[in-house]
Design a protein around this motif. Structure first.
Motif, PDB file in Angstrom:
ATOM      1  N   HIS A 109      -1.841   1.045 -10.485  1.00 51.86           N
ATOM      2  CA  HIS A 109      -2.743   2.183 -10.287  1.00 51.86           C
ATOM      3  C   HIS A 109      -3.894   1.814  -9.346  1.00 51.86           C
ATOM      4  O   HIS A 109      -4.200   2.543  -8.394  1.00 51.86           O
ATOM      5  CB  HIS A 109      -3.292   2.653 -11.640  1.00 51.86           C
ATOM      6  N   LYS A 110      -4.524   0.674  -9.608  1.00 52.63           N
ATOM      7  CA  LYS A 110      -5.667   0.267  -8.787  1.00 52.63           C
ATOM      8  C   LYS A 110      -5.267  -0.053  -7.345  1.00 52.63           C
ATOM      9  O   LYS A 110      -6.029   0.189  -6.405  1.00 52.63           O
ATOM     10  CB  LYS A 110      -6.361  -0.942  -9.413  1.00 52.63           C
ATOM     11  N   MET A 111      -4.088  -0.611  -7.170  1.00 53.09           N
ATOM     12  CA  MET A 111      -3.628  -0.957  -5.828  1.00 53.09           C
ATOM     13  C   MET A 111      -3.029   0.250  -5.103  1.00 53.09           C
ATOM     14  O   MET A 111      -2.714   0.180  -3.912  1.00 53.09           O
ATOM     15  CB  MET A 111      -2.599  -2.084  -5.893  1.00 53.09           C
ATOM     16  N   GLY A 112      -2.855   1.363  -5.818  1.00 53.93           N
ATOM     17  CA  GLY A 112      -2.402   2.593  -5.184  1.00 53.93           C
ATOM     18  C   GLY A 112      -0.933   2.599  -4.815  1.00 53.93           C
ATOM     19  O   GLY A 112      -0.551   3.215  -3.807  1.00 53.93           O
ATOM     20  N   VAL A 113      -0.103   1.916  -5.603  1.00 54.35           N
ATOM     21  CA  VAL A 113       1.331   1.873  -5.312  1.00 54.35           C
ATOM     22  C   VAL A 113       2.120   2.257  -6.558  1.00 54.35           C
ATOM     23  O   VAL A 113       1.615   2.184  -7.682  1.00 54.35           O
ATOM     24  CB  VAL A 113       1.780   0.473  -4.829  1.00 54.35           C
ATOM     25  N   THR A 114       3.361   2.658  -6.347  1.00 56.13           N
ATOM     26  CA  THR A 114       4.245   3.001  -7.460  1.00 56.13           C
ATOM     27  C   THR A 114       5.480   2.119  -7.496  1.00 56.13           C
ATOM     28  O   THR A 114       6.217   2.124  -8.477  1.00 56.13           O
ATOM     29  CB  THR A 114       4.698   4.476  -7.362  1.00 56.13           C
ATOM     30  N   ARG A 115       5.708   1.361  -6.422  1.00 55.15           N
ATOM     31  CA  ARG A 115       6.899   0.516  -6.328  1.00 55.15           C
ATOM     32  C   ARG A 115       6.498  -0.950  -6.206  1.00 55.15           C
ATOM     33  O   ARG A 115       5.562  -1.292  -5.485  1.00 55.15           O
ATOM     34  CB  ARG A 115       7.743   0.921  -5.114  1.00 55.15           C
ATOM     35  N   LEU A 116       7.218  -1.807  -6.913  1.00 60.61           N
ATOM     36  CA  LEU A 116       6.930  -3.234  -6.892  1.00 60.61           C
ATOM     37  C   LEU A 116       7.016  -3.838  -5.482  1.00 60.61           C
ATOM     38  O   LEU A 116       6.150  -4.636  -5.111  1.00 60.61           O
ATOM     39  CB  LEU A 116       7.874  -3.965  -7.849  1.00 60.61           C
ATOM     40  N   PRO A 117       8.035  -3.487  -4.659  1.00 62.99           N
ATOM     41  CA  PRO A 117       8.100  -4.071  -3.311  1.00 62.99           C
ATOM     42  C   PRO A 117       6.849  -3.783  -2.485  1.00 62.99           C
ATOM     43  O   PRO A 117       6.413  -4.624  -1.695  1.00 62.99           O
ATOM     44  CB  PRO A 117       9.342  -3.406  -2.698  1.00 62.99           C
ATOM     45  N   ASP A 118       6.253  -2.586  -2.672  1.00 68.02           N
ATOM     46  CA  ASP A 118       5.033  -2.246  -1.933  1.00 68.02           C
ATOM     47  C   ASP A 118       3.866  -3.134  -2.371  1.00 68.02           C
ATOM     48  O   ASP A 118       3.067  -3.576  -1.552  1.00 68.02           O
ATOM     49  CB  ASP A 118       4.672  -0.775  -2.155  1.00 68.02           C
ATOM     50  N   LEU A 119       3.800  -3.407  -3.677  1.00 70.41           N
ATOM     51  CA  LEU A 119       2.750  -4.284  -4.186  1.00 70.41           C
ATOM     52  C   LEU A 119       2.919  -5.696  -3.632  1.00 70.41           C
ATOM     53  O   LEU A 119       1.942  -6.326  -3.212  1.00 70.41           O
ATOM     54  CB  LEU A 119       2.787  -4.315  -5.716  1.00 70.41           C
ATOM     55  N   VAL A 120       4.143  -6.182  -3.619  1.00 70.72           N
ATOM     56  CA  VAL A 120       4.415  -7.527  -3.100  1.00 70.72           C
ATOM     57  C   VAL A 120       4.012  -7.621  -1.635  1.00 70.72           C
ATOM     58  O   VAL A 120       3.378  -8.595  -1.204  1.00 70.72           O
ATOM     59  CB  VAL A 120       5.901  -7.882  -3.268  1.00 70.72           C
TER      60      VAL A 120
END
Length: 204
Positions: free
Chosen positions: A184-195
């Motif tokens: 939520h804080k990083m503004g992503v819904t998919r793990l690959p985007d977070l990585v």
């Protein structure tokens, strides 16, 4: 999002050259500021945003190549187009190795300089966009708690919630809650985007 103004800076100790280049650059709708020396350029307050630099190689005081060295010491520097009436191949090679966009010998064609300017501004736009995006990632990452930063380190390594919980000495449910908050804080819904975001932070 409002686009940043784009500037072309000209540093040359010859007033006639500064005036001629200023007129040429303005004729194609670009903003331009001129400076009589490298020292004057360094001392000036310049607006943030996209810009490129047209730089004479040989000038009294700090030379163009020395100014290039100063600018590159602070990280990614403004794209530079060198102009000179006294250049040589080793000098040009040195300038290009250090990141110069172009090295033009006087007299040069107006179109050659304008092409170089457009290429330099395109590079500057890419750099500015990258810096803006990484800055936003840093801002979001700063919102994470110390524990969430520990959890994110396991997430990007591909660890399962159970593995992260065991390593951190917490319950699997706690890791799941942290993981939800991180996304939520990083503004992503998919793990690959977070990585990818974390990788960009590590590379910056």
């Amino acid at each position: 999002m409002t686009e940043s103004p784009e500037w072309v800076y000209v540093v040359d100790d010859d007033l006639s050259v500064r005036e001629a280049l200023s007129s040429l650059i303005r004729s194609v709708g670009l903003r331009v500021e001129t400076y009589p020396s490298a020292a004057a350029f360094l001392e000036a307050e310049r607006p943030p945003g996209v810009a490129c630099l047209i730089l004479d190689v040989r000038m009294p005081g700090l030379s163009g190549l020395e100014l290039q060295n100063r600018l590159t010491q602070g990280g990614p520097s403004i794209p530079i187009i060198f102009i000179t009436g006294h250049g040589d191949i080793p000098m040009a090679v040195l300038a290009m190795k250090k990141g110069a966009v172009e090295f033009l010998s006087k007299p040069f064609r107006d179109d050659d300089l304008l092409d170089a300017i457009h290429g330099a501004l395109a590079r500057a736009r890419d750099t500015h966009r990258e810096e803006s995006e990484v800055g936003e990632i840093r801002r979001r990452y700063a919102l994470l708690t110390a524990r969430e930063r520990e959890v994110i380190a396991y997430i990007v390594k591909g660890a399962l919630n159970k593995q992260a919980a065991s390593e951190l000495g917490v319950s699997e449910m706690t890791v799941k809650v942290h993981r939800h908050n991180i996304m939520h804080k990083m503004g992503v819904t998919r793990l690959p985007d977070l990585v990818r975001m974390v990788e960009r932070l590590n590379q910056a």
